[in-house]
Design an enzyme around this catalytic site. Structure first.
Site, short mmCIF file in Angstrom:
data_model
loop_
_atom_site.label_atom_id
_atom_site.label_comp_id
_atom_site.label_asym_id
_atom_site.label_seq_id
_atom_site.Cartn_x
_atom_site.Cartn_y
_atom_site.Cartn_z
N LYS A 1 0.75 -0.93 -0.05
CA LYS A 1 -0.07 -0.08 -0.12
C LYS A 1 0.78 1.06 0.03
O LYS A 1 1.99 1.14 0.46
CB LYS A 1 -0.91 -0.16 1.33
CG LYS A 1 -1.88 0.94 1.17
CD LYS A 1 -3.20 0.28 0.29
CE LYS A 1 -4.30 1.45 0.35
NZ LYS A 1 -5.63 0.80 -0.49
N ASP B 1 -6.75 4.38 -5.03
CA ASP B 1 -7.57 4.51 -3.87
C ASP B 1 -8.12 5.81 -3.85
O ASP B 1 -8.23 6.52 -4.57
CB ASP B 1 -6.74 3.94 -2.81
CG ASP B 1 -7.32 3.71 -1.46
OD1 ASP B 1 -7.88 2.33 -1.19
OD2 ASP B 1 -7.28 4.35 -0.61
P1 NDP Z 1 -16.44 7.08 -4.44
O1 NDP Z 1 -15.51 8.16 -3.85
O2 NDP Z 1 -16.60 6.68 -5.45
O3 NDP Z 1 -17.84 7.16 -3.41
C1 NDP Z 1 -17.94 7.31 -2.12
C2 NDP Z 1 -19.32 7.57 -1.85
O4 NDP Z 1 -19.64 7.52 -0.30
C3 NDP Z 1 -20.00 8.94 -2.18
O5 NDP Z 1 -21.34 8.70 -2.67
C4 NDP Z 1 -19.86 9.78 -0.87
O6 NDP Z 1 -20.53 10.79 -1.14
C5 NDP Z 1 -19.86 8.87 -0.06
N1 NDP Z 1 -19.44 9.24 1.35
C6 NDP Z 1 -18.09 9.50 1.46
N2 NDP Z 1 -17.86 9.78 2.74
C7 NDP Z 1 -19.01 9.90 3.09
C8 NDP Z 1 -19.54 10.23 4.58
N3 NDP Z 1 -18.84 10.81 5.69
N4 NDP Z 1 -20.89 9.82 4.82
C9 NDP Z 1 -21.83 9.53 4.10
N5 NDP Z 1 -21.37 9.28 2.65
C10 NDP Z 1 -20.03 9.36 2.34
O7 NDP Z 1 -15.60 5.89 -3.60
P2 NDP Z 1 -15.57 4.48 -3.95
O8 NDP Z 1 -17.18 3.97 -4.15
O9 NDP Z 1 -14.69 3.99 -4.83
O10 NDP Z 1 -15.31 3.64 -2.57
C11 NDP Z 1 -16.22 3.55 -1.63
C12 NDP Z 1 -15.73 2.59 -0.41
O11 NDP Z 1 -15.33 1.30 -1.13
C13 NDP Z 1 -14.40 3.13 0.17
O12 NDP Z 1 -14.43 2.84 1.58
C14 NDP Z 1 -13.38 2.35 -0.71
O13 NDP Z 1 -11.96 2.41 0.27
C15 NDP Z 1 -13.99 1.09 -0.76
N6 NDP Z 1 -13.45 0.07 -1.76
C16 NDP Z 1 -13.42 0.97 -3.12
C17 NDP Z 1 -12.92 0.08 -4.31
C18 NDP Z 1 -13.05 0.35 -5.61
O14 NDP Z 1 -13.09 -0.42 -6.52
N7 NDP Z 1 -13.57 1.74 -5.69
C19 NDP Z 1 -12.27 -1.25 -3.71
C20 NDP Z 1 -12.41 -1.82 -2.46
C21 NDP Z 1 -12.81 -0.92 -1.65
P3 NDP Z 1 -20.30 12.11 -1.92
O15 NDP Z 1 -20.66 11.77 -3.35
O16 NDP Z 1 -21.10 13.47 -1.14
O17 NDP Z 1 -18.99 12.46 -1.91
#
Ligand code: NDP
Length: 444
Positions: free
Chosen positions: A125, A165
Site C-alpha cells: 500500500k 485508492d
Molecule cells: P467514491 O468516492 O466513488 O464514493 C464514495 C461515496 O460515499 C460517495 O457517494 C460519497 O458521497 C459517500 N461518502 C463519502 N464519505 C461519506 C460520509 N462520511 N458519509 C456518507 N457518505 C459518504 O468511492 P468508492 O465507491 O470507490 O469507494 C467507497 C468505499 O469502498 C471506500 O471505503 C473504498 O475504500 C472502498 N473500496 C473501493 C474499491 C473500488 O474499487 N472503488 C475497492 C475496495 C474498496 P459524496 O458523493 O457526497 O462524496
C-alpha cells in the site's frame, strides 16, 4: 502469555504511535489463534514476527510547485509488506490523513484480501498526505510526476503494481503512468486502474460492486434464497454503490435507499439507477436532486437514519464506520438477513459484534469487496499477455472468484469450529496460504 500476545506486545513496543497499525494487527492476529495453535512450527520460524514486519518501507519527499509558484513538499510512502505469494499489490491513497501507521494498517489487511482472491498477488500500500481536493489539473499533474520520479525505481510489473485508492482515480493513474513510461521507456502493466486506451481492463469500474453482490448471492443460494424481491439498502452513491445497486437490481432486488455525504433518498418504488447515475456520475451533483426527477421519492438530510428503514439486505458501500452499534441494532431489530461490506471498514467493531450475535449473515469487507483488487489482477494478466478480454470474459472470471472466496471463508470458519463466522473465516483463509508460502521460502 501466548505466542500471539507476545508478538502483539512487541509490535506495539517496536512501532510506537502507530495506532491504526496496532488495531489492525490486533484484530487480525487474535482471530488467527486457532491456526497458530495448530501449527507450533510457526513460532519456531518467527512467522508472525515476519508477517507483521513489512519487507520494505519506502519513505520519500515529494516536492512540487503550485500555481502561485510556491514550492510545496509532501510525504510519499510505499510499504512493500509481503511478496510471499506474488508481487506487491495495493492502492495509492492521496489524502491529508495519510501517515505511516495508516499505510501499514491498510498494507497488512491487503495481504489477506489479496490472498483470498486466489490470484498470485502479494500485499502493499502507498500514498501521500497530499490533498487533491481543490487543486488544479496542472497541480495534480506536477504532484503525480514528482511522486513517480521517486517511486519508479521501487516498482515494476513483476515487483510491485500499485493501483488507485482514495484521491487517486483515473486522472491521477494516467499522470503517474505517463511519468513512469517516460522515465523507464516501458509500456508495461506497472499500475492498474488504467484507462481502456492504454492497457486498462473492462469491468474494472464495476468490479467491486458486482463482486459484492455475486458473493452475497452465493451466501443466499447456500441458504435456499436469492436477491429476488429482497428489500435492499445500498449506502453511498459512488463507484462501489452504483454498481452494487446495478447488479442487485439485475438479480431482482428492490433497492429502496441510497445516500451521498449530505443525506439519503428513499424511493419505495425502487431506486431508478439511471437517474442516480446521471446525477452522480455525469452531473456530479447532489443526490437530493433525485426527488426533483422521480415522483414519490423523498430526501432526508443526514445519513445515519438510512439504517432505520426496514430491509432484508444492507450493503454499506460509502465509507468507514458508517454503521455504528445503534444502527446495527436497528437493522437487526427490523429483521436484516444479510449485511455485506462494500466499503472498507464500514461497520464499527461494536456493530460487527451485534451482527455476529444476530441471525444475520455478515460478510466482511476483506472478502466481500475483494472483487476490485481481483479484477486489477486480471488487468495485470491481460497486460503481461498483451491481451484484451471481453466484458463477458472478465465478468465471468470475477463471478467465479467471488463464489470461490465465499466457499473458502465458509470452509475455513467451519474447519476451526466457527461455522458462519466469516470475519474469522476470511482472516484464516487469507493467512493460511501466505503462511504456507512463507514457510516454504525458508527464513527470508
Ligand atoms: P467514491 O468516492 O466513488 O464514493 C464514495 C461515496 O460515499 C460517495 O457517494 C460519497 O458521497 C459517500 N461518502 C463519502 N464519505 C461519506 C460520509 N462520511 N458519509 C456518507 N457518505 C459518504 O468511492 P468508492 O465507491 O470507490 O469507494 C467507497 C468505499 O469502498 C471506500 O471505503 C473504498 O475504500 C472502498 N473500496 C473501493 C474499491 C473500488 O474499487 N472503488 C475497492 C475496495 C474498496 P459524496 O458523493 O457526497 O462524496
Amino acid at each position: 502469555m501466548t505466542y500471539v500476545e507476545r508478538v502483539l506486545e512487541e509490535l506495539k513496543q517496536n512501532n510506537p504511535n502507530e495506532k491504526e497499525f496496532h488495531q489492525a494487527a490486533t484484530e487480525i492476529l487474535l482471530t488467527l489463534e486457532p491456526v497458530i495453535n495448530a501449527h507450533p512450527e510457526y513460532e519456531k520460524a518467527a512467522l508472525l514476527e515476519r508477517f507483521t514486519e513489512p519487507e520494505r518501507v519506502i519513505m520519500f519527499r515529494v516536492p512540487w510547485v503550485d500555481d502561485k509558484g510556491n514550492v510545496q513538499v509532501n510525504k510519499g510512502y510505499r510499504v512493500q509488506f509481503n511478496s510471499a505469494i506474488g508481487p506487491y499489490k495495493g492502492g495509492l491513497r492521496f489524502h491529508p490523513s495519510v501517515n505511516l501507521s495508516v499505510i501499514k494498517f491498510l498494507g497488512l489487511e491487503q495481504i489477506l484480501k489479496n490472498s483470498l482472491t486466489g490470484l498470485p498477488i502479494g500485499g502493499g500500500k502507498g500514498g501521500s498526505n497530499f490533498d487533491p481536493k481543490g487543486k488544479s489539473d496542472r497541480e495534480i499533474m506536477a504532484f503525480c510526476q514528482s511522486f513517480m520520479t521517486e517511486l519508479f525505481r521501487h516498482i515494476g510489473a513483476d515487483t510491485d503494481v500499485p493501483a488507485g485508492d482514495i484521491g487517486v482515480g483515473a486522472r491521477e493513474v494516467g499522470y503517474l503512468f505517463g511519468q513512469y513510461k517516460r522515465i523507464r521507456d516501458e509500456h508495461v502493466g506497472v499500475l492498474t486502474g488504467r484507462g481502456l486506451s492504454y492497457g486498462g481492463s473492462l469491468i474494472r469500474k464495476e468490479a467491486t460492486g458486482y463482486g459484492l453482490v455475486y458473493m452475497t448471492a452465493e451466501a443466499m443460494k447456500e441458504r435456499g434464497e436469492s436477491f429476488e424481491g429482497k428489500t435492499t439498502i445500498v449506502s453511498g452513491s459512488g463507484n462501489v454503490a452504483i454498481y452494487a445497486c446495478e447488479k442487485a437490481q439485475e438479480l431482482g432486488a428492490k433497492v429502496v435507499a441510497m445516500y451521498d455525504s449530505n443525506g439519503y433518498i428513499y424511493d419505495p418504488n425502487g431506486i431508478q439507477l439511471d437517474v442516480v447515475k446521471q446525477i452522480k456520475e455525469v452531473e456530479r451533483a447532489r443526490i437530493k436532486e433525485y426527488t426533483n426527477r422521480v415522483q414519490g421519492a423523498k430526501y432526508v438530510e443526514g445519513c445515519k437514519n438510512i439504517w432505520s428503514i426496514p430491509c432484508d439486505v444492507a450493503l454499506p458501500c460509502a465509507t468507514q464506520n458508517e454503521i455504528d452499534e445503534e444502527s446495527a441494532k436497528l437493522l437487526v431489530k427490523n429483521g436484516v438477513k444479510y449485511v455485506a461490506e462494500g466499503a472498507n471498514m464500514p461497520s464499527t467493531l461494536e456493530a460487527i459484534e451485534v451482527f455476529q450475535k444476530s441471525e444475520a449473515v455478515f460478510l466482511p469487507a476483506k472478502a466481500a469487496n475483494a472483487g476490485g483488487v481481483a479484477t486489477s489482477a486480471l488487468e495485470m494478466a491481460q497486460s503481461s499477455g498483451r491481451l484484451f478480454w471481453s466484458a463477458e470474459e472478465v465478468d465471468a472470471k470475477l463471478k467465479n472468484i467471488m463464489i470461490n472466496i465465499y466457499h473458502n471463508i465458509d470452509d475455513a470458519a467451519k474447519k476451526y469450529g466457527f461455522d458462519g463466522n466469516y470475519v474469522m473465516g476470511a482472516n484464516i483463509a487469507g493467512f493460511e496460504k501466505v503462511a504456507d508460502a512463507m514457510m516454504a521460502h525458508g527464513i527470508v
